[in-house]
Design a protein around this motif. Structure first.
Motif, PDB file in Angstrom:
ATOM      1  N   LEU A 121      29.679  11.094   7.599  1.00  0.00           N
ATOM      2  CA  LEU A 121      29.282  10.686   8.943  1.00  0.00           C
ATOM      3  C   LEU A 121      27.940  11.297   9.304  1.00  0.00           C
ATOM      4  N   ALA A 136      28.872  16.035  10.339  1.00  0.00           N
ATOM      5  CA  ALA A 136      28.275  15.208  11.388  1.00  0.00           C
ATOM      6  C   ALA A 136      27.385  16.044  12.280  1.00  0.00           C
ATOM      7  N   ILE A 137      27.833  17.227  12.626  1.00  0.00           N
ATOM      8  CA  ILE A 137      27.053  18.065  13.537  1.00  0.00           C
ATOM      9  C   ILE A 137      25.755  18.520  12.893  1.00  0.00           C
ATOM     10  N   VAL A 138      25.816  18.876  11.618  1.00  0.00           N
ATOM     11  CA  VAL A 138      24.580  19.310  10.968  1.00  0.00           C
ATOM     12  C   VAL A 138      23.584  18.155  10.932  1.00  0.00           C
ATOM     13  N   LEU A 169      30.514  20.789   3.500  1.00  0.00           N
ATOM     14  CA  LEU A 169      31.108  20.725   4.829  1.00  0.00           C
ATOM     15  C   LEU A 169      32.055  19.557   4.944  1.00  0.00           C
ATOM     16  N   LYS A 170      33.082  19.745   5.741  1.00  0.00           N
ATOM     17  CA  LYS A 170      33.991  18.625   5.961  1.00  0.00           C
ATOM     18  C   LYS A 170      33.469  17.762   7.099  1.00  0.00           C
ATOM     19  N   GLY A 171      34.097  16.635   7.281  1.00  0.00           N
ATOM     20  CA  GLY A 171      33.645  15.566   8.177  1.00  0.00           C
ATOM     21  C   GLY A 171      32.979  15.969   9.469  1.00  0.00           C
ATOM     22  N   ASP A 172      33.679  16.694  10.339  1.00  0.00           N
ATOM     23  CA  ASP A 172      33.122  17.013  11.647  1.00  0.00           C
ATOM     24  C   ASP A 172      31.857  17.842  11.523  1.00  0.00           C
ATOM     25  N   TYR A 173      31.925  18.891  10.746  1.00  0.00           N
ATOM     26  CA  TYR A 173      30.783  19.797  10.643  1.00  0.00           C
ATOM     27  C   TYR A 173      29.593  19.095  10.011  1.00  0.00           C
ATOM     28  N   MET A 207      36.605  11.798  16.460  1.00  0.00           N
ATOM     29  CA  MET A 207      35.341  12.314  16.980  1.00  0.00           C
ATOM     30  C   MET A 207      34.449  11.175  17.427  1.00  0.00           C
ATOM     31  N   LEU A 241      25.122  11.568  11.963  1.00  0.00           N
ATOM     32  CA  LEU A 241      24.797  11.278  13.354  1.00  0.00           C
ATOM     33  C   LEU A 241      23.319  11.444  13.638  1.00  0.00           C
ATOM     34  N   THR A 292      36.828  10.967  10.647  1.00  0.00           N
ATOM     35  CA  THR A 292      36.116  11.277  11.871  1.00  0.00           C
ATOM     36  C   THR A 292      36.370  10.268  12.980  1.00  0.00           C
ATOM     37  N   LEU A 327      23.456  15.758  13.000  1.00  0.00           N
ATOM     38  CA  LEU A 327      23.005  15.621  14.380  1.00  0.00           C
ATOM     39  C   LEU A 327      21.862  16.588  14.645  1.00  0.00           C
TER      40      LEU A 327
END
Lengths: 420, 680, 309
Positions: free
Chosen positions: B76, B166-168, B160-164, C113, B78, C110, B170
């Protein structure tokens, strides 16, 4: 089962299309019997600049409506076509959308001229397209000098003829003239400069800074505010420590309001000034007294709102747009529309049918008395008159709180930079 | 009845024909669409409409690029707009009036090549360099520059897994526009780039006309659809899908996660870089605001709406949303205003739908995620169900017949231990899962590892296959140390495994699951996948042949279902598929973790037969089992683990009598009782 | 100003900035700790909360800087505002969980999210379309008391901010650690299945967590408005990203960690702005975010619960 779904879906679509067609017919029912010309108006009506854009739209449409009510421009009714150049994803003006609008204007042969844009970033995207089609536009507020600078003629007017006319002076004057004011009138020797990272703010801060350095004002520092941030105490503390005599802020209200409020807390004694981004009822309301007391601001046009002729205009404006606010750009927009109508009138007077080429040429020759004085353009499209007016916020408890003339009195004309 | 499973497989031609037909259907539809796209300007020659359409093609290519990162590889992103910005500003630096260093001799060779021109301005003493690299050259160059940054931004996210992740991404997406704003020398910051050059084709400059840009945009979209589709249906695409489904299993099947993730980022970024160049050449300016977070989100909405992973879907999603913004909403707003005037409802006259486009985006995201996660055009089309005859067919046992080639071509020295473990140890926090284990497996044998729960059997497998790193000890395969190698390298060396809890790729077909297993034995890269040269086609055909062969080991249980998604299989079939996938990697050593769990006695016997057959074909088997009858049947040697150490080793019979073993399984009192009973 | 005075002032500024970020990060980090969901909507619930508080104050007759209150009336007004805002945003958060997130619970990947991004957009745009893009002036009923320490200034509102955020942090921390519901939350965070089997109503736990987290976001919104005397549709954006970084830095899921992380980020912002340039603040903070996530994802102080494998 799925077949039923298809049939139903098809019927629904047909129904929607049918109703749409009906409404379209109804909408187009108003046929035009009179001769008309179209003028395109492209403004960022979505996003952060929407408020200013609405004022500008009001000014232009009011002028056109008045001209039409008086019989049209040389007998031609002016049909104005307003398009939005702001998109939600940009959160403000979107150069790509502005370019698309320009193409739409160019693509419609009935369009003989345009009003706008509001922001210089849009102007950069629109001018090559407008130049290609020789379609002239008058902007009431785009102040970045590059667009009319002959140095960049190759990219902003490849066809050679000026098509970007302004009823507002560029930042080439607003910033530097304020620097002159600070040096001559206020005897300031040290300044800290801030901008709000936007196209206008950076431009005017840069031009201010260059002139200031040239005439001997020491720039103690230059930094940039993030308009989306809430807290500017860090940079204000930094400025406080450096102890400049004055602070110059190039930018608009989104950051300006917060800056003014917090500056009152941290550096109440310092002289503070801004460009026309810091002038307006939104600033007055957003910051309020005592925080805004003493702030200087400039405007790239002569001060006219207190002229007797303008009072009548104000009355008409408030009647037409019930209770709406106006500012100096409303006036430059009104004047721009008048200039456009005047050009069309002059073309009609020669007996020719107005088209883009003759309207552009007529615009170039404009010599029109308007609310802001005489409007005429130089060879590049810039307005000849280069007056920068200076104002200062002074609370006047006797008058209404949103009366700009009372609360932000006019204090003079900023000294011009001597032309080489 | 006497037809071999392989012949039965070839008899299932209807499925193949279906594929061919849908392939033709797809080609036909694509052709019609391309013709329509080319004819569009003839139907509607309004410059404004063409301009909006040209912009829409740019967003379609962006959506295609994001689809590779998010849809194919499941990463993901972002902050995808950052690559769009990089492509745009790269072109901006090399082909605009922006960067104008002073002229010097250094620039002469570039002038000769046509990359720069010497510019003289009135009143300026020194001449300047004017960059004017050709647009056509910059298209691939920007793609490469953006791809490079794709690797740079992707590298930190690998673990990193999915959420993290995405944040990186981002974070990077936020950093790039800020840097663009703060480096005015290169980008002119917030004021907008000055004068990017329009493309020039054989002397004809595109200028500001929409028509050539429209056709160029359509060409780019078609090209990138082609590249995406080719990649998707290739070894690389399958590896990406496998990573998306289950990273760990993918790696255990031989997919090099690091390389493929970076490749996904690079290719996706490359698409965006190209689009950036196209967009800026058309707009002739660029501002940092054009590349901020809302743009990344808009692209995400496009692919969520269209269908993540589906090439046609994301293009449709992009076109729909972009044209919604530029055409429909403006016209719809006019229509609503007219309706308002007609009906006298004030609100309708005032409303501006164009401003609410972002609200619409948010609503689309939420509704799609709740009700139609697969998007408008799902990635997978429905597959024909099995015929009644197929469903009720008597399961045939399959098994290996003479036609099957030996499973691996490697020559194994029968005298050297195939797998040798010395002093292997692993602790997790305070728990010593494996304590100083010594083990030896000779080639061509079937060795069973048994032990009570928690004795470290699966951990042992993980240590051997590289999923976990040992604290101490050595692991050698035919004398070569394999300790510390990553799982995909272990597969390459010839060790394959199944998982106790099954780690199939649920949203991939059986065929695709198996083909992922061939990843280490095939070598087509991204470029090869797109070009699809004869050698690549051969490799693909050979891999499919192999897959069919492996499927046929299991008779008609898996073969008729080979185009079905793995998650539709019954539990026993899933176990079989898991084993089949391990087999197809051509291992010399096969580690089976409780292969018969959940199978009834008949199925268990069938599988035991198949395991023996595998051994006869040259594969050494190491299996963890709880069913002691299976162990007795097929294992030559049994190793017993308890609390992480080996407590017994020997033939099944020997181990059964072993005191220690009995005590470990039954406890001290029960052991005494058993001994007493045996004695009496 | 002398070097030390400047330093002290920027430290004060930084701690105040940090206290605000910490306040915003509390609810966010708590929810993440329990269901491992990055809730983008949290920061726009914060923004909605500040508008709700504005409307409440206007309804009570306060607008602009006209009235300054002291003592009991002041506390009364603030309490009423706080209660109304927290209830309103709490219910908003619970509604979001129930409608948009519960159907997706347990789904891998995800999808949840992404849904929160959608909800965040919806909230943001509803406010933008209804209230416009301008900044709205906030009521300011608090007195303007300040203390001088050398050349540096410490204001009453800053001290209040520190006290309030610290108190809320402590309150939340004790709630999670020592109350029955809090322990149920910890259990759910560690292992949902096991917690369910031990009789914990996981649905109730999650919706309570959302209610609580969103109520805290709303409270943060009101405090923001009172502190900066303004609100606008965009306040969730930058503050959100900084608060997010604070939560990650402190160890996402760790409540005291969020406080410390917030203060650290605030100090980095103020000291970085002073000794470098303010224009690079965002880049610095994002770089920290990236570095922490890559090299030390557990943050400085570890996590409350182990992460999903």
């Amino acid at each position: 089962m799925s077949q039923n779904r298809f049939v139903r879906g098809g019927l629904k679509t047909a129904a929607v299309l049918g109703v749409a067609a009906l409404a379209g017919v109804v909408g187009f029912g108003t046929a035009h019997a009179q001769k008309t010309v179209k003028v395109g108006i492209s403004l960022p009506l979505t996003g952060a600049d929407a408020e200013d854009a609405v004022h500008i739209r009001n000014g232009a449409t009011m002028a056109f409506d008045e001209v039409n009510a008086a019989g049209g421009a040389g007998g031609y009714k002016i049909e104005y076509w307003v398009l939005d150049s702001g998109t939600a994803s940009a959160g403000q003006y979107d150069p790509a959308q502005a370019a698309t609008n320009a193409k739409k204007f160019v693509g419609d042969s009935a369009v003989v001229g345009a009003i706008g844009p509001v922001m210089s970033g849009e102007g950069k995207a629109m001018t090559p397209i407008l130049s290609e089609a020789n379609l002239a536009t008058i902007t009431p507020s785009s102040t970045n000098p590059d667009i009319t600078d002959p140095k960049f003629a190759g990219q902003f007017k490849p066809k050679g003829k000026a098509i970007y006319f302004r009823t507002v002076t560029t930042d080439a004057f607003q910033g530097p003239n304020m620097a002159n004011w600070m040096h001559d009138k206020l005897k300031i020797k040290t300044v800290f400069v801030l901008d709000d990272s936007g196209a206008y703010g950076v431009g005017i801060a840069d031009s201010f800074q260059k002139q200031a350095e040239k005439i001997g004002i020491k720039i103690l520092g230059r930094d940039q505010l993030n308009p989306k941030e809430a807290d500017y105490t860090t940079v204000l503390t930094k400025i406080k420590a450096l102890k400049p005599e004055a602070l110059y802020y190039g930018g608009v209200g989104q950051a300006g309001v917060k800056l003014a409020k917090q500056a009152y807390d941290v550096i109440p004694g310092m002289i503070k000034a801004g460009g026309d981004g810091m002038q307006g009822t939104s600033i007055l309301k957003g910051v309020g007294f005592p925080a805004i007391e003493g702030w200087y601001c400039t405007n790239a046009s002569p001060h006219v709102t207190e002229d007797p002729g303008t009072a009548d205009w104000v009355k008409r404006y408030k009647a037409k747009f019930a209770g709406a606010v106006y500012d100096d750009y409303t006036i430059t927009s009104y004047d721009a529309a008048l200039a456009m109508a005047d050009a069309i009138k002059r073309v009609a007077a020669t007996g020719a049918t107005p088209n883009r080429d003759n309207v552009r040429d007529a615009l170039q020759q404009t010599k029109l008395k308007t609310l802001q004085g005489e409007v005429s353009f130089d060879a590049n499209g810039d307005i000849l008159q280069k007056v920068v007016s200076v104002y200062q916020y002074h609370e006047n408890k006797a008058k209404p709180a949103d009366d700009m003339d009372a609360q932000v009195p006019y204090i003079g004309v900023a000294p011009e930079v001597p032309q080489t | 009845m006497s037809t071999s499973p392989l012949e039965q497989a070839r008899g299932f031609l209807p499925i193949f024909w279906e594929r061919v037909r849908s392939e033709q259907w797809r080609r036909g539809v694509s052709l019609v669409l391309i013709v329509l796209a080319c004819a569009f300007p003839l139907l509607d020659s309004n410059e404004g409409d063409l301009d909006a359409a040209a912009n829409a093609t740019a967003f379609a290519t962006l959506a295609l690029g994001l689809n590779i990162v998010v849809g194919f590889a499941g990463l993901l992103d972002l902050g995808y707009a950052a690559f769009f910005a990089i492509g745009a500003y790269t072109y901006g630096v090399f082909s605009s009036y922006q960067v104008q260093p002073e002229w010097s001799g250094f620039w002469e060779p570039f002038q000769w090549l046509g990359f720069v021109a010497r510019a003289h301005s009135e009143g300026v003493p020194v001449d300047h360099v004017h960059f004017q690299v050709s647009f056509w050259l910059m298209l691939p160059v920007s793609a490469l520059v953006a791809a490079f940054f794709g690797v740079v931004f992707g590298a930190p996210t690998l673990r990193l897994k999915g959420d993290y992740l995405a944040i990186v991404t981002l974070g990077f997406g936020e950093i790039v526009p800020i840097v663009a704003r703060n480096t005015p020398y290169l980008t002119n910051g917030a004021q907008g780039l000055n004068g990017a050059l329009p493309p020039n084709l054989l002397g004809y400059s595109f200028g500001v006309q929409s028509l050539p840009f429209y056709y160029l945009g359509v060409a780019l979209v078609v090209f990138l659809i082609f590249v995406s589709s080719r990649l998707k249906e290739s070894r690389i695409g399958r590896a990406w899908l496998a990573i998306r489904e289950d990273e760990i299993a993918a790696e255990a099947m031989g997919v090099n996660r690091t390389k493929l993730k970076l490749l996904a980022f690079a290719v996706g970024a490359g698409f965006a870089g190209m689009t950036g160049t196209f967009y800026v050449a058309k707009l002739q300016t660029a501002t940092p605001e054009m590349f901020t977070f809302p743009v990344s989100v808009m692209l995400l909405v496009m692919i969520v709406l269209g269908g993540m992973g589906s090439v046609a879907g994301v293009v449709i999603g992009a076109l729909l949303l972009q044209l919604l913004q530029s055409w429909f909403l403006q016209d719809l707003t006019q229509w609503v205003h007219a309706l308002g005037r007609f009906t006298g409802i004030g609100l309708l006259e005032e409303i501006d739908l164009v401003q609410s486009i972002e609200l619409i985006f948010g609503i689309i995201l939420v509704l799609m995620m709740l009700y139609r996660r697969q998007g408008l055009i799902p990635e997978r089309m429905a597959v024909t169900a099995l015929t009644h005859a197929q469903q009720t067919a008597v399961p045939s046992r399959g098994g290996l017949k003479g036609e099957l080639k030996p499973l691996h071509g490697k020559v194994v020295d029968p005298k050297v231990p195939l797998l040798e473990i010395r002093g292997l140890a692993k602790a997790f926090g305070g728990i010593q899962a494996v304590k100083s284990l010594d083990l030896r497996v000779m080639p061509g044998s079937i060795v069973a590892i048994i032990g009570p729960n928690g004795s470290g059997k699966t951990t042992f497998f993980n240590l051997v296959t590289g999923l976990t790193l040992p604290d101490a000890g050595s692991v050698t395969l035919s004398g070569e140390s394999i300790r510390g190698l990553g799982p995909h390298l272990i597969v390459e060396k010839g060790i394959a495994r199944t998982f106790q809890n099954l780690r199939l790729f649920p949203n991939m077909t059986l065929m695709e699951n198996l083909l992922v297993g061939t990843h280490t034995r095939t070598s087509t890269g991204a470029v090869g996948a797109v070009l699809r040269l004869p050698s690549v086609r051969q490799e693909e055909a050979a891999a499919r042949e192999r897959a069919l062969e492996v499927l046929s080991i299991f008779g008609n249980r898996l073969m008729p279902r080979r185009e079905h998604l793995a998650r539709t299989l019954s539990y026993a079939n899933r176990r079989r598929l898991e084993i089949a996938r391990a087999i197809i990697t051509e291992p010399v050593l096969l580690l089976l973790d409780e292969p018969t769990a959940g199978m009834n006695p008949t199925e268990t016997l069938e599988l035991s037969d198949q395991i023996r057959g595998l051994r006869d074909r040259g594969v050494t088997i190491l299996l963890i089992e709880h069913k002691l009858n299976v162990v007795n049947e097929i294992a030559e040697k049994v190793i017993v683990l308890d609390h992480g150490e080996k407590i017994a080793e020997g033939s099944p019979a020997e181990v059964h009598r072993n005191e220690e073993v009995l005590r470990a399984y039954l406890g001290r009192t029960a052991t005494a009782a058993v001994r007493a009973a045996a004695a009496s | 100003m002398e070097f030390l005075d400047v330093l002290l002032q920027q430290i004060i500024n930084g701690v105040s900035l940090g206290a605000m970020y910490a306040l915003l990060a509390l609810g966010f980090t708590m929810v993440y700790g329990i269901i491992e969901l990055i809730n983008f909507a949290h920061f726009n619930v914060f923004m909605v909360g500040s508008f709700v508080a504005l409307w409440v104050f206007e309804a009570m007759g306060f607008s602009g800087q006209s009235q300054v209150l002291y003592g009991l009336p002041l506390i009364g007004v603030l309490l009423v505002g706080l209660v109304v805002v927290m209830l309103a945003t709490g219910f908003l958060g619970a509604a979001i969980e129930r409608v948009a997130l519960r159907p997706l619970r347990g789904f891998p990947g995800t999808a949840p999210m992404i849904t929160t991004i959608g909800v965040s957009y919806i909230l943001f745009n509803i406010i933008l379309l209804t209230m416009g893009a301008s900044t709205l002036n906030y009521a300011n009923p608090m007195p303007n008391i300040r203390w001088e320490i050398g050349d540096a200034t410490l204001r009453l509102r800053e001290v209040l901010l520190w006290v309030v955020s610290f108190a809320l942090m402590l309150g939340l921390h004790y709630f999670v650690r020592y109350t029955k519901m809090g322990k149920a939350m910890q259990a759910t965070a560690q292992d949902q299945e096991a917690a369910r089997m031990m009789g914990v109503d996981v649905d109730r736990v999650v919706i309570t967590a959302f209610f609580l987290g969103s109520a805290l976001a709303g409270a943060a919104g009101m405090i923001f408005g009172l502190y900066y005397n303004y609100t606008s549709f965009i306040i969730g954006y930058t503050a959100g990203l900084r608060a997010f970084t604070a939560a990650v830095l402190g160890g996402i899921g760790n409540i005291p960690g969020a406080m410390l992380g917030g203060i650290l980020i605030g100090l980095i912002e103020s000291l970085g702005g002073q000794y470098l340039e303010v224009r690079w603040t965002d880049v610095i903070i994002f770089s920290i975010l990236v570095l922490v996530l890559v090299f030390r994802p557990a943050g400085l102080f570890g996590r409350m619960a182990p992460s999903k494998s």
